[in-house]
Design an enzyme around this catalytic site. Structure first.
Site, PDB file in Angstrom:
ATOM      1  N   ARG A 197      57.628 -19.566  31.541  1.00  0.00           N
ATOM      2  CA  ARG A 197      56.264 -19.259  31.994  1.00  0.00           C
ATOM      3  C   ARG A 197      55.442 -20.518  32.287  1.00  0.00           C
ATOM      4  O   ARG A 197      54.236 -20.558  32.044  1.00  0.00           O
ATOM      5  CB  ARG A 197      55.544 -18.370  30.979  1.00  0.00           C
ATOM      6  CG  ARG A 197      56.246 -17.069  30.670  1.00  0.00           C
ATOM      7  CD  ARG A 197      56.328 -16.145  31.881  1.00  0.00           C
ATOM      8  NE  ARG A 197      57.027 -14.920  31.547  1.00  0.00           N
ATOM      9  CZ  ARG A 197      58.326 -14.703  31.764  1.00  0.00           C
ATOM     10  NH1 ARG A 197      59.064 -15.654  32.340  1.00  0.00           N
ATOM     11  NH2 ARG A 197      58.894 -13.565  31.443  1.00  0.00           N
ATOM     12  N   SER A 246      51.098  -9.144  29.834  1.00  0.00           N
ATOM     13  CA  SER A 246      51.552  -9.689  28.552  1.00  0.00           C
ATOM     14  C   SER A 246      50.618 -10.807  28.096  1.00  0.00           C
ATOM     15  O   SER A 246      50.358 -11.752  28.834  1.00  0.00           O
ATOM     16  CB  SER A 246      52.977 -10.228  28.677  1.00  0.00           C
ATOM     17  OG  SER A 246      53.879  -9.186  28.961  1.00  0.00           O
ATOM     18  N   GLU A 316      50.047 -16.430  26.946  1.00  0.00           N
ATOM     19  CA  GLU A 316      50.669 -16.349  28.273  1.00  0.00           C
ATOM     20  C   GLU A 316      49.599 -16.126  29.335  1.00  0.00           C
ATOM     21  O   GLU A 316      49.681 -16.660  30.432  1.00  0.00           O
ATOM     22  CB  GLU A 316      51.699 -15.220  28.325  1.00  0.00           C
ATOM     23  CG  GLU A 316      52.380 -15.086  29.674  1.00  0.00           C
ATOM     24  CD  GLU A 316      53.560 -14.131  29.650  1.00  0.00           C
ATOM     25  OE1 GLU A 316      53.758 -13.439  30.664  1.00  0.00           O
ATOM     26  OE2 GLU A 316      54.289 -14.075  28.637  1.00  0.00           O
TER      27      GLU A 316
END
Length: 323
Positions: A197, A246, A316
């Site tokens: 990520r 998320s 995130e």
């Protein structure tokens, strides 16, 4: 909110900014002669993000096309921060708004083209669903996972978005980027130095297109996999709520949602924000939450998880702007 159209102002490009005066002595961040896009002062951003919260952008620029974007960034004061805004998922816009310039790519950056070598060229503004569907129709497999990610290709490239065991770096060949100062470069996937990520794209760089590598496939089989991905997402995630996706990265060898659940945070609320009952790695805006509510709830979840398991969760979701 003031919207500037280039024809509204008679001015000369001196190469210095600002040179235009807007209502209330608000100065445009660039000389706007010849810029064909839409430039808006104090543009509300809440309506453009999934959480439906947050303040305004000092400036919002919606370029007419690639050349317009390059011209704008070439003229922009290099000290002003620049942020690209895609679909508005995976993002908290803080209540004090975003300094500098937010760039929103429109239809001119949303095309998707397939090629005989099973590659797909897509604009940074193209939605993941469109990319996966276009690839399916051309018999190109390997991009089905993008059906399950809310967002645009520009965001996928920047954060190495992934789902269901696949990530952007698995299929990306290269991407075209406009850098601060207006220069245009093509970056191969290796230059992005992808990790989980995260990418090494420089601050202020705007992804404008990407090339993806697929493989031969049967459209019916590809379509069935896309339906499976969509159904799995529908069953497990609060997709019909005001959420950002998320919230926390999965720590090595662990799942963030399990840690959040074990710490007793399922359904936890702060102001108008709540930890989803359906999937505990999702925060949702249930009752007019401010961005401070949402971010504060996330920080409280992090605190409780650390106290319970000793694991420090990492955000995130991107959080930008002034508190």
């Amino acid at each position: 909110m003031n919207t500037i159209q280039p024809d509204d102002w008679a001015m000369h490009d001196t190469g210095a900014a600002p040179t235009a005066e807007v209502e209330g002595a608000v100065a445009a961040p660039v000389p706007i002669e010849g810029i064909r896009g839409k430039l808006t002062n104090q543009a509300p951003l809440a309506k453009l993000v999934w959480f439906k919260s947050g303040g305004a952008a000092d400036w919002l620029f919606e370029p007419a096309d690639l050349d317009d974007l390059k011209t704008f960034l070439a003229r922009l004061d290099g000290d002003l921060p620049v942020m690209a805004l895609g679909l508005g998922s995976n993002l908290i816009i803080r209540d004090g708004g975003v300094p500098g310039v937010v760039i929103k790519l429109g239809k001119a950056f949303a095309s998707v083209e397939t090629h005989d070598d099973y590659t797909v060229t897509c604009g940074a503004g193209a939605h993941g669903v469109l990319v996966a569907s276009t690839a399916r129709d051309a018999g190109i497999a390997g991009l089905e996972f993008m059906r399950g990610i809310p967002g645009t290709i520009g965001g996928f490239v920047r954060m190495n978005a992934g789902a269901y065991g696949r990530e952007t770096r698995d299929v990306l060949i290269d991407c075209d980027v406009v850098l601060p100062g207006g220069s245009f470069v093509t970056l191969p996937v290796a230059d992005l130095q992808y990790t989980y990520r995260h990418s090494a794209l420089p601050d202020g760089a705007v992804v404008v297109s990407a090339r993806l590598q697929g493989e031969p496939g049967d459209p019916e089989i590809i379509g069935a996999e896309m339906e499976r991905v969509a159904e799995a997402r529908e069953q497990s995630q609060p997709v019909r709520t005001k959420t950002g996706g998320s919230t926390f990265k999965n720590p090595p060898g662990k799942k963030a949602w399990e840690l959040v659940d074990a710490a007793g945070c399922r359904g936890l609320t702060m102001g108008g924000a709540q930890v989803s009952e359906k999937h505990t790695n999702f925060l949702i805006n249930v009752d007019g939450a401010t961005s401070a509510d949402i971010e504060g709830l996330g920080e409280e979840v992090k605190r409780r998880v650390y106290a319970h398991s000793g694991v420090e969760l990492e955000w995130e979701i991107q959080r930008v702007g002034r508190p």
